[in-house]
Design a protein around this motif. Sequence first.
Motif, PDB file in Angstrom:
ATOM      1  N   LYS A  31       7.275 -21.031  17.526  1.00 52.89           N
ATOM      2  CA  LYS A  31       7.570 -20.168  18.562  1.00 52.89           C
ATOM      3  C   LYS A  31       6.114 -19.395  19.038  1.00 52.89           C
ATOM      4  CE  LYS A  31      12.377 -19.459  17.585  1.00 52.89           C
ATOM      5  NZ  LYS A  31      13.365 -18.778  17.492  1.00 52.89           N
ATOM      6  N   LEU A  32       5.668 -19.557  20.201  1.00 55.40           N
ATOM      7  CA  LEU A  32       4.526 -18.956  20.712  1.00 55.40           C
ATOM      8  C   LEU A  32       5.154 -17.736  21.654  1.00 55.40           C
ATOM      9  CD1 LEU A  32       2.521 -22.277  21.383  1.00 55.40           C
ATOM     10  CD2 LEU A  32       2.646 -20.791  19.546  1.00 55.40           C
ATOM     11  N   ASP A  33       5.701 -16.871  21.162  1.00 51.81           N
ATOM     12  CA  ASP A  33       6.231 -15.730  21.883  1.00 51.81           C
ATOM     13  C   ASP A  33       5.686 -14.302  21.526  1.00 51.81           C
ATOM     14  OD1 ASP A  33       7.287 -15.600  19.463  1.00 51.81           O
ATOM     15  OD2 ASP A  33       9.345 -15.581  19.982  1.00 51.81           O
ATOM     16  N   SER A  34       4.838 -14.393  20.830  1.00 50.96           N
ATOM     17  CA  SER A  34       4.028 -13.229  20.436  1.00 50.96           C
ATOM     18  C   SER A  34       2.717 -13.482  20.311  1.00 50.96           C
ATOM     19  CB  SER A  34       4.580 -12.463  19.306  1.00 50.96           C
ATOM     20  OG  SER A  34       4.327 -13.331  18.092  1.00 50.96           O
ATOM     21  N   SER A  35       1.753 -12.440  20.101  1.00 50.07           N
ATOM     22  CA  SER A  35       0.377 -12.564  19.993  1.00 50.07           C
ATOM     23  C   SER A  35       0.349 -13.015  18.350  1.00 50.07           C
ATOM     24  CB  SER A  35      -0.250 -10.874  19.878  1.00 50.07           C
ATOM     25  OG  SER A  35      -1.890 -10.996  19.236  1.00 50.07           O
ATOM     26  N   ALA A  36       1.138 -12.377  17.301  1.00 50.56           N
ATOM     27  CA  ALA A  36       0.979 -12.787  16.115  1.00 50.56           C
ATOM     28  C   ALA A  36       1.337 -14.294  15.756  1.00 50.56           C
ATOM     29  CB  ALA A  36       1.792 -12.072  15.226  1.00 50.56           C
ATOM     30  N   ASN A  37       2.112 -14.939  16.571  1.00 46.55           N
ATOM     31  CA  ASN A  37       2.700 -16.236  16.380  1.00 46.55           C
ATOM     32  C   ASN A  37       1.571 -17.096  16.891  1.00 46.55           C
ATOM     33  OD1 ASN A  37       4.758 -15.491  14.995  1.00 46.55           O
ATOM     34  ND2 ASN A  37       6.305 -16.056  16.689  1.00 46.55           N
ATOM     35  N   ILE A  38       1.247 -16.717  18.184  1.00 43.68           N
ATOM     36  CA  ILE A  38      -0.046 -17.556  18.889  1.00 43.68           C
ATOM     37  C   ILE A  38      -1.207 -17.802  18.006  1.00 43.68           C
ATOM     38  CG2 ILE A  38      -1.535 -17.499  20.816  1.00 43.68           C
ATOM     39  CD1 ILE A  38       0.617 -16.446  22.776  1.00 43.68           C
ATOM     40  N   LEU A  39      -1.573 -16.606  17.479  1.00 46.28           N
ATOM     41  CA  LEU A  39      -2.812 -16.614  16.656  1.00 46.28           C
ATOM     42  C   LEU A  39      -2.332 -17.429  15.476  1.00 46.28           C
ATOM     43  CD1 LEU A  39      -4.212 -12.931  17.009  1.00 46.28           C
ATOM     44  CD2 LEU A  39      -5.176 -15.066  18.019  1.00 46.28           C
ATOM     45  N   ALA A  40      -1.385 -17.278  14.796  1.00 46.93           N
ATOM     46  CA  ALA A  40      -0.818 -18.055  13.696  1.00 46.93           C
ATOM     47  C   ALA A  40      -0.872 -19.656  13.823  1.00 46.93           C
ATOM     48  CB  ALA A  40       0.267 -17.706  13.017  1.00 46.93           C
ATOM     49  N   PHE A  41      -0.522 -19.972  15.040  1.00 51.80           N
ATOM     50  CA  PHE A  41      -0.514 -21.068  15.465  1.00 51.80           C
ATOM     51  C   PHE A  41      -1.841 -21.866  15.691  1.00 51.80           C
ATOM     52  CE2 PHE A  41      -0.342 -24.359  19.204  1.00 51.80           C
ATOM     53  CZ  PHE A  41       0.033 -25.388  18.655  1.00 51.80           C
ATOM     54  N   LEU A  42      -2.949 -21.042  16.210  1.00 53.36           N
ATOM     55  CA  LEU A  42      -4.100 -21.469  16.442  1.00 53.36           C
ATOM     56  C   LEU A  42      -5.084 -21.298  15.439  1.00 53.36           C
ATOM     57  CD1 LEU A  42      -4.942 -20.289  20.102  1.00 53.36           C
ATOM     58  CD2 LEU A  42      -4.324 -22.518  19.523  1.00 53.36           C
ATOM     59  N   THR A 115     -13.038  -9.464  18.697  1.00 47.55           N
ATOM     60  CA  THR A 115     -11.851  -9.103  18.746  1.00 47.55           C
ATOM     61  C   THR A 115     -11.122  -9.826  19.854  1.00 47.55           C
ATOM     62  OG1 THR A 115     -12.006  -7.363  20.621  1.00 47.55           O
ATOM     63  CG2 THR A 115     -11.952  -6.611  18.244  1.00 47.55           C
ATOM     64  N   VAL A 116      -9.720 -10.264  19.684  1.00 48.05           N
ATOM     65  CA  VAL A 116      -8.958 -11.024  20.519  1.00 48.05           C
ATOM     66  C   VAL A 116      -7.638 -10.192  20.870  1.00 48.05           C
ATOM     67  CG1 VAL A 116      -7.984 -13.031  21.038  1.00 48.05           C
ATOM     68  CG2 VAL A 116     -10.174 -13.161  19.766  1.00 48.05           C
ATOM     69  N   LEU A 117      -7.487  -9.987  21.934  1.00 47.93           N
ATOM     70  CA  LEU A 117      -5.967  -9.013  22.297  1.00 47.93           C
ATOM     71  C   LEU A 117      -5.346  -9.873  23.424  1.00 47.93           C
ATOM     72  CD1 LEU A 117      -4.611  -6.422  22.383  1.00 47.93           C
ATOM     73  CD2 LEU A 117      -5.890  -5.991  24.482  1.00 47.93           C
ATOM     74  N   ILE A 118      -3.991 -10.126  22.574  1.00 49.10           N
ATOM     75  CA  ILE A 118      -3.054 -11.126  23.590  1.00 49.10           C
ATOM     76  C   ILE A 118      -1.863 -10.214  23.696  1.00 49.10           C
ATOM     77  CG2 ILE A 118      -1.705 -12.951  23.378  1.00 49.10           C
ATOM     78  CD1 ILE A 118      -3.735 -14.353  21.590  1.00 49.10           C
ATOM     79  N   GLU A 119      -1.514 -10.269  25.127  1.00 49.70           N
ATOM     80  CA  GLU A 119      -0.344  -9.224  25.415  1.00 49.70           C
ATOM     81  C   GLU A 119       0.479  -9.910  26.318  1.00 49.70           C
ATOM     82  OE1 GLU A 119      -2.136  -4.758  25.716  1.00 49.70           O
ATOM     83  OE2 GLU A 119      -3.331  -6.285  26.996  1.00 49.70           O
ATOM     84  N   ASN A 120       1.475  -9.197  26.610  1.00 47.61           N
ATOM     85  CA  ASN A 120       2.511  -9.657  27.666  1.00 47.61           C
ATOM     86  C   ASN A 120       2.854 -11.307  27.762  1.00 47.61           C
ATOM     87  OD1 ASN A 120       2.416  -6.927  28.594  1.00 47.61           O
ATOM     88  ND2 ASN A 120       0.605  -7.557  29.724  1.00 47.61           N
ATOM     89  N   VAL A 121       3.163 -11.604  26.311  1.00 48.03           N
ATOM     90  CA  VAL A 121       3.495 -12.872  26.056  1.00 48.03           C
ATOM     91  C   VAL A 121       4.941 -13.579  26.593  1.00 48.03           C
ATOM     92  CG1 VAL A 121       3.322 -14.578  24.285  1.00 48.03           C
ATOM     93  CG2 VAL A 121       1.870 -12.557  24.000  1.00 48.03           C
ATOM     94  N   ALA A 122       4.766 -14.523  27.553  1.00 54.03           N
ATOM     95  CA  ALA A 122       6.221 -15.197  27.788  1.00 54.03           C
ATOM     96  C   ALA A 122       6.796 -15.703  26.725  1.00 54.03           C
ATOM     97  CB  ALA A 122       5.941 -16.236  29.058  1.00 54.03           C
ATOM     98  N   THR A 123       8.295 -15.692  26.621  1.00 50.67           N
ATOM     99  CA  THR A 123       8.841 -16.385  25.414  1.00 50.67           C
ATOM    100  C   THR A 123       8.539 -17.657  25.066  1.00 50.67           C
ATOM    101  OG1 THR A 123      10.851 -16.948  26.897  1.00 50.67           O
ATOM    102  CG2 THR A 123      10.898 -14.637  25.925  1.00 50.67           C
ATOM    103  N   ASP A 124       7.943 -18.542  26.029  1.00 52.09           N
ATOM    104  CA  ASP A 124       7.696 -20.039  25.476  1.00 52.09           C
ATOM    105  C   ASP A 124       6.363 -20.121  25.481  1.00 52.09           C
ATOM    106  OD1 ASP A 124       7.030 -19.599  28.466  1.00 52.09           O
ATOM    107  OD2 ASP A 124       7.990 -21.415  28.996  1.00 52.09           O
ATOM    108  N   GLY A 125       5.427 -18.954  25.651  1.00 54.45           N
ATOM    109  CA  GLY A 125       4.077 -19.032  25.499  1.00 54.45           C
ATOM    110  C   GLY A 125       3.273 -19.750  26.569  1.00 54.45           C
TER     111      GLY A 125
END
Length: 197
Positions: A31-42, A115-125
């Motif tokens: 699930k790529l629906d949050s900053s934490a999930n996106i960074l963990a995926f990458l 630093t990398v700031l990820i915000e306003n993430v769509a539910t499907d990334g």
Amino acid sequence: MKKKLMSAVMLCALSLVGCGDDNDPVVEKPKLDSSANILAFLEGKTLTMEGANIPSHPNGFSEDTDYGASSQCYQKVTMSVAGGNFKVDSIPGTIQEGACNHELAKNPLSFTSTTVLIENVATDGSCFDVTFTFPGGLVQEGRGGFATDQKTLKLELFFKNQSTGSRCAAGAVGAAGTVTLNASPFTGNAVQTYAIK
């Protein structure tokens, strides 16, 4: 009894589900629906942009214009993600007679974000706002999004305070007519496309 047994065997043979090992694991996409999930995926992955995936206007500036050390002509850009930060290794191309020659490489450059700031993430990334900060005060900001198969990441980036309308609130990555660059409508292509491995 024999007829009933044969019917059951035929039913199993004709059915695609219900008559076999149901313990096969179902592989779900992250699930790529949050900053934490996106960074963990990458984390630990390598992202590569080359060839036709290089836009005509990286960071909003034409690859064919000579801006000296700030020129945007590239042969290849590779990003590796570790500890939540992005190490960007780029191989610049050479601008010759008003055109970017992608094949004629210059000395490689390397930067690692602080630093990398990820915000306003769509539910499907598919869209998120992103800000990369690098040493020396270099900041890139804009929007990014993953392809449905999660094998590609697109980043539409501009240098800090030079663009408006470059966030997801204004439209999807690469949406036409949403970006103003240095107070003028931006009509180029700034979408960097990275293959994820």
